[in-house]
Design an enzyme around this catalytic site. Structure first.
Site, PDB file in Angstrom:
ATOM      1  N   LYS A 130     -58.173  36.289 -21.093  1.00 57.37           N
ATOM      2  CA  LYS A 130     -56.863  36.296 -21.758  1.00 57.37           C
ATOM      3  C   LYS A 130     -56.340  34.879 -21.964  1.00 57.37           C
ATOM      4  CE  LYS A 130     -55.096  40.581 -19.720  1.00 57.37           C
ATOM      5  NZ  LYS A 130     -55.531  41.566 -20.672  1.00 57.37           N
ATOM      6  N   ARG A 148     -64.556  45.248 -30.989  1.00 60.00           N
ATOM      7  CA  ARG A 148     -65.363  46.462 -31.169  1.00 60.00           C
ATOM      8  C   ARG A 148     -64.560  47.466 -31.984  1.00 60.00           C
ATOM      9  NH1 ARG A 148     -62.125  49.410 -27.895  1.00 60.00           N
ATOM     10  NH2 ARG A 148     -61.298  48.325 -26.090  1.00 60.00           N
ATOM     11  N   HIS A 157     -50.018  51.851 -19.338  1.00 64.61           N
ATOM     12  CA  HIS A 157     -50.830  50.961 -20.182  1.00 64.61           C
ATOM     13  C   HIS A 157     -52.060  51.619 -20.785  1.00 64.61           C
ATOM     14  CE1 HIS A 157     -48.045  48.140 -18.662  1.00 64.61           C
ATOM     15  NE2 HIS A 157     -48.606  47.986 -17.493  1.00 64.61           N
ATOM     16  N   GLU A 185     -45.967  35.075 -18.368  1.00 75.84           N
ATOM     17  CA  GLU A 185     -45.353  35.201 -19.690  1.00 75.84           C
ATOM     18  C   GLU A 185     -44.031  35.934 -19.647  1.00 75.84           C
ATOM     19  OE1 GLU A 185     -47.841  38.738 -21.904  1.00 75.84           O
ATOM     20  OE2 GLU A 185     -48.744  36.764 -21.939  1.00 75.84           O
TER      21      GLU A 185
HETATM   22  P1  ADP Z   1     -54.740  44.879 -20.082  1.00 72.57           P
HETATM   23  O1  ADP Z   1     -55.829  44.063 -20.699  1.00 72.57           O
HETATM   24  O2  ADP Z   1     -54.729  44.806 -18.578  1.00 72.57           O
HETATM   25  O3  ADP Z   1     -54.668  46.271 -20.619  1.00 72.57           O
HETATM   26  P2  ADP Z   1     -52.714  43.805 -21.877  1.00 72.57           P
HETATM   27  O4  ADP Z   1     -52.410  42.360 -21.899  1.00 72.57           O
HETATM   28  O5  ADP Z   1     -53.549  44.369 -22.970  1.00 72.57           O
HETATM   29  O6  ADP Z   1     -53.360  44.152 -20.453  1.00 72.57           O
HETATM   30  O7  ADP Z   1     -51.375  44.622 -21.792  1.00 72.57           O
HETATM   31  C1  ADP Z   1     -51.379  46.025 -21.603  1.00 72.57           C
HETATM   32  C2  ADP Z   1     -50.002  46.596 -21.846  1.00 72.57           C
HETATM   33  O8  ADP Z   1     -49.046  45.959 -20.976  1.00 72.57           O
HETATM   34  C3  ADP Z   1     -49.451  46.405 -23.239  1.00 72.57           C
HETATM   35  O9  ADP Z   1     -49.886  47.408 -24.142  1.00 72.57           O
HETATM   36  C4  ADP Z   1     -47.951  46.485 -22.978  1.00 72.57           C
HETATM   37  O10 ADP Z   1     -47.568  47.840 -22.861  1.00 72.57           O
HETATM   38  C5  ADP Z   1     -47.793  45.815 -21.621  1.00 72.57           C
HETATM   39  N1  ADP Z   1     -47.484  44.348 -21.733  1.00 72.57           N
HETATM   40  C6  ADP Z   1     -48.359  43.330 -21.783  1.00 72.57           C
HETATM   41  N2  ADP Z   1     -47.741  42.142 -21.891  1.00 72.57           N
HETATM   42  C7  ADP Z   1     -46.411  42.394 -21.888  1.00 72.57           C
HETATM   43  C8  ADP Z   1     -45.220  41.584 -21.962  1.00 72.57           C
HETATM   44  N3  ADP Z   1     -45.270  40.254 -22.051  1.00 72.57           N
HETATM   45  N4  ADP Z   1     -44.030  42.213 -21.950  1.00 72.57           N
HETATM   46  C9  ADP Z   1     -43.962  43.570 -21.851  1.00 72.57           C
HETATM   47  N5  ADP Z   1     -45.027  44.380 -21.765  1.00 72.57           N
HETATM   48  C10 ADP Z   1     -46.244  43.816 -21.785  1.00 72.57           C
END
Ligand code: ADP
Length: 663
Positions: free
Chosen positions: A115, A291, A234, A199
């Site tokens: 990430k 993908r 999530h 973040e």
């Molecule tokens: P992972 O790879 O662990 O699934 P992601 O970065 O893709 O994590 O985030 C998964 C979910 O977490 C997102 O779809 C959203 O719902 C929530 N999320 C991620 N970052 C934030 C943020 N900065 N603020 C609020 N919700 C977030």
């Protein structure tokens, strides 16, 4: 491309095979011990056995799959999603052996693997990021200062993370140190890497992702967006396209940002750029999935394109089938993921035989992507998704109505499913009103998980009517063979001399027991339940029960298996068990309880000590599987005599987790 091997199973393997066939390409399936008779194996022209049921011994055996591909003269390998689809080493090994990997170049997979590295690339390319820090300085005080500067709440995220692991929300300064330590601990144990990002935490974001496609000639297009805000912890539950309320200007901005992201890493093939969309219309890059996505069908429905066909053409060196200007968006589509799981028990994955599996009729409005048929087993080894239900119509309201009725037409018995939960989501007024954000399910928990016992009374009466009619039908099959139709020896009812013909049915729903009596008079059933006698006019025809109860008419589907009766109607499905006197089991003394891992996963923690007395229903151990935590509970009062696995250990689905001694 003349021959394609699909390094996957289930619905996605079937989906890929369909497009390959359409293009006249021969297909090769791979399968594990558990999948010898699976649909994807039957659909493919050839099939190769690649190992035992657990995926790490079969579907994750890259070398074995590659060997099979070479031996069979395969030109290309499609990885589907999951398994090897984002494994850069596997993609490279394919290339090294002269086999086309249907996916992006190795470098692109690697670039998006972390990430923080992905964010650094995106920042350089000018793609908007959630305000935050994603550098190498991991000093706790430094990270805390970053949080203070951007303002609380913040989100701590593991750079190597996935599936919400190693993630912590921090709402105030005083919580920071503890949250950082906990997130790092979790990241280290899950990914062996505790590099953290800080973040800004968005309070009501939507998850909006852009489908991009690039060819090998430097062309790229975006196929609009999908809104995947309906998530549980999530994980996506219902996806739709286009995103409700999306203005064409914002769509274009997001689409172009996503293409910039793809170009920044030299992307080829199908990719998805995930963004968080804030209430004020700002959007931020989250991650890129290199993908095909599970939810790609909603994009296919609104564009009329076949994305797997596009993948194959692009892999084959062709130009993209369409330019950005030629792509149009029509109508609205939803996808609901039908899972074998129990929403009312923390979404615990369910296993078992699909004894009844009736999908809604397919049409140009309704599509069902699946890899199983009636009689198949949902095992502990793989993701318990049964099917994806996809609907389309001219606008969102009409499409939603289609989904509601298609969910009601779906009939599954033998395993617990999330169908009723999906239906409750689909009919929720806030969902119809597009009040979407990633906390939707949490916010509406009370209505979404509410028990469905409201009309249980009627269902019990229906079940009693069904049993009475079935008994009658069975009897009428016997009588013609006998000499004497009136012989009392052939009667299978509860007739006793000098008494009214009255039958008693003991029915159970969950833990509750009910006693209903039925007697027949003038072609009507008089069914007594809770001191009320209902007049019931009912006809049974196969699995269809036509019934008028106190003047209200309903048509139900009834599926009986042993002493279990599952009733389906417009309000959902309900499972009722007939208690047969000689089979009655006291649940506390039912046979040996099942402490098998519901699927492959990791032990998170023991909640009790071996030897400690526990109460019935007390949680004994937490395991993590399919990105979710599940607790294993005591079936009765007693004690755990031994835990077979320690926290942190991996377990295969089906393995016994502990030994239990009931009092
Ligand atoms: P992972 O790879 O662990 O699934 P992601 O970065 O893709 O994590 O985030 C998964 C979910 O977490 C997102 O779809 C959203 O719902 C929530 N999320 C991620 N970052 C934030 C943020 N900065 N603020 C609020 N919700 C977030």
């Amino acid at each position: 491309m003349k021959k394609l091997l699909i390094a996957n199973r289930g619905e996605i393997a079937c989906r890929v095979i369909r497009s390959a066939k359409k293009l006249g390409i021969k297909t090769v399936a791979v399968y594990s011990d558990a999948d010898a008779h699976a649909m994807h194996v039957q659909m493919a022209d050839e099939a190769v056995h690649i190992g035992a049921a657990p995926s790490k011994e079969s579907y994750l055996q890259g070398q074995r799959i590659l060997d099979a591909a070479i031996a069979l003269g395969v030109d290309a390998i499609h990885p589907g999603y999951g398994f090897l689809s984002e494994n850069a080493n596997f993609a490279q090994a394919c290339a090294d052996n002269g086999i086309e990997f249907v996916g992006p170049p190795t470098g692109a997979i690697e670039a998006m693997g972390s990430k923080s590295a992905a964010k650094a690339i995106m920042e350089k390319a000018g793609v908007p990021l959630v305000p935050g820090y994603h550098g190498d300085n991991q000093d706790a005080e430094f990270l805390k200062q970053q949080a203070i500067d951007m303002g609380f709440p913040v989100l701590l995220k593991a750079a190597a993370g996935g599936g919400g692991k190693g993630m912590r929300q921090v709402h105030q300064l005083s919580e920071f140190d503890e949250a950082l330590a906990a997130a790092k601990r979790e990241a280290m144990s899950s990914f062996g890497d505790d590099l953290m990002l800080v973040e800004k935490y968005l309070m009501q974001p939507r998850h909006v992702e852009i489908q991009v496609f690039c060819d090998k000639h430097g062309n790229g297009v975006y196929l609009f967006e999908r809104d995947c805000s309906l998530q549980r912890r999530h994980q996506k539950v219902i996806e739709e396209a286009p995103a409700p309320g999306m203005q064409s200007e914002l769509r274009q901005q997001m689409g172009e940002a996503a293409l910039k992201a793809a170009e920044a890493i030299g992307y080829v093939g199908a990719g998805t750029v995930e963004f968080l969309l804030d209430v004020d219309g700002s959007f931020y890059f989250m991650e890129m999935n290199t993908r095909l996505q599970v939810e790609h069908p909603v994009t296919e429905m609104i564009t009329g394109e076949d994305l797997v066909e596009w993948q194959i053409r692009v892999a084959d060196g062709e130009h993209l089938p369409k330019t950005q200007q030629q792509l149009t968006l029509k109508g609205h589509a939803f996808e609901a993921r039908v899972y074998a799981e129990d929403p009312d028990n923390d979404f615990l994955p369910a296993t078992g035989t699909l004894k009844l599996l009736q999908a809604p009729a397919e049409s140009r409005f309704v599509r069902v992507d699946t890899g199983v048929t009636e009689g198949d087993e949902v095992s502990v080894y793989y993701d318990p998704m049964i099917a994806k239900l996809i609907v389309w119509d001219e606008n969102r309201d009409k499409a939603l109505a289609r989904m509601q009725s298609a969910l009601r037409d779906y009939r599954i018995s033998g395993v617990t499913t999330n169908l009723d939960f999906l239906h409750r989501l689909a009919v929720h007024p806030a969902f119809a009103a597009c009040e979407l954000d990633t906390n939707f399910i949490q916010k509406h928990e009370a209505e979404l998980f509410a028990g469905q016992d409201v009309h249980l009374g009627d269902k019990l009466v229906y079940a009693a009517a069904y049993l009475a009619l079935r008994q009658q039908q069975n009897r009428s099959h016997v009588i013609p063979r006998s000499q004497d139709a009136h012989s009392p020896w052939l009667a299978q009812d509860n007739w006793r001399s000098n008494e009214t013909l009255e039958q008693v049915f003991e029915l159970a729903h969950g833990e509750d027991l009910f006693r209903l009596t039925v007697f027949q008079q003038d072609n009507l059933l008089h069914i007594q339940h809770d001191n009320v006698v209902h007049l019931v006019d009912a006809r049974l025809n196969g699995r269809t029960l036509d019934i008028a109860l106190d003047g209200r008419h309903e048509q139900l589907t009834v599926f009986a298996d042993g002493n279990q009766i599952q009733l389906f109607d417009d309000s959902g499905s309900v499972l009722i068990e007939q208690q047969l006197p000689d089979l009655q089991l006291d649940s506390d003394h039912a046979g040996p309880a099942d402490f098998a891992a519901p699927m492959n996963g990791t032990i998170v923690t023991h909640l009790v000590e071996a030897g400690q007395s526990v109460e019935k229903g007390q949680a004994l151990l937490v395991m993590e599987a399919m990105k979710m935590e599940h607790s294993i509970k005591a079936p009765a009062a007693g004690k755990v005599t031994e835990f077979y696995y320690q926290p942190g250990e991996l377990v295969d689905g089906g393995s016994d987790l502990l030994a239990f001694e009931a009092d």
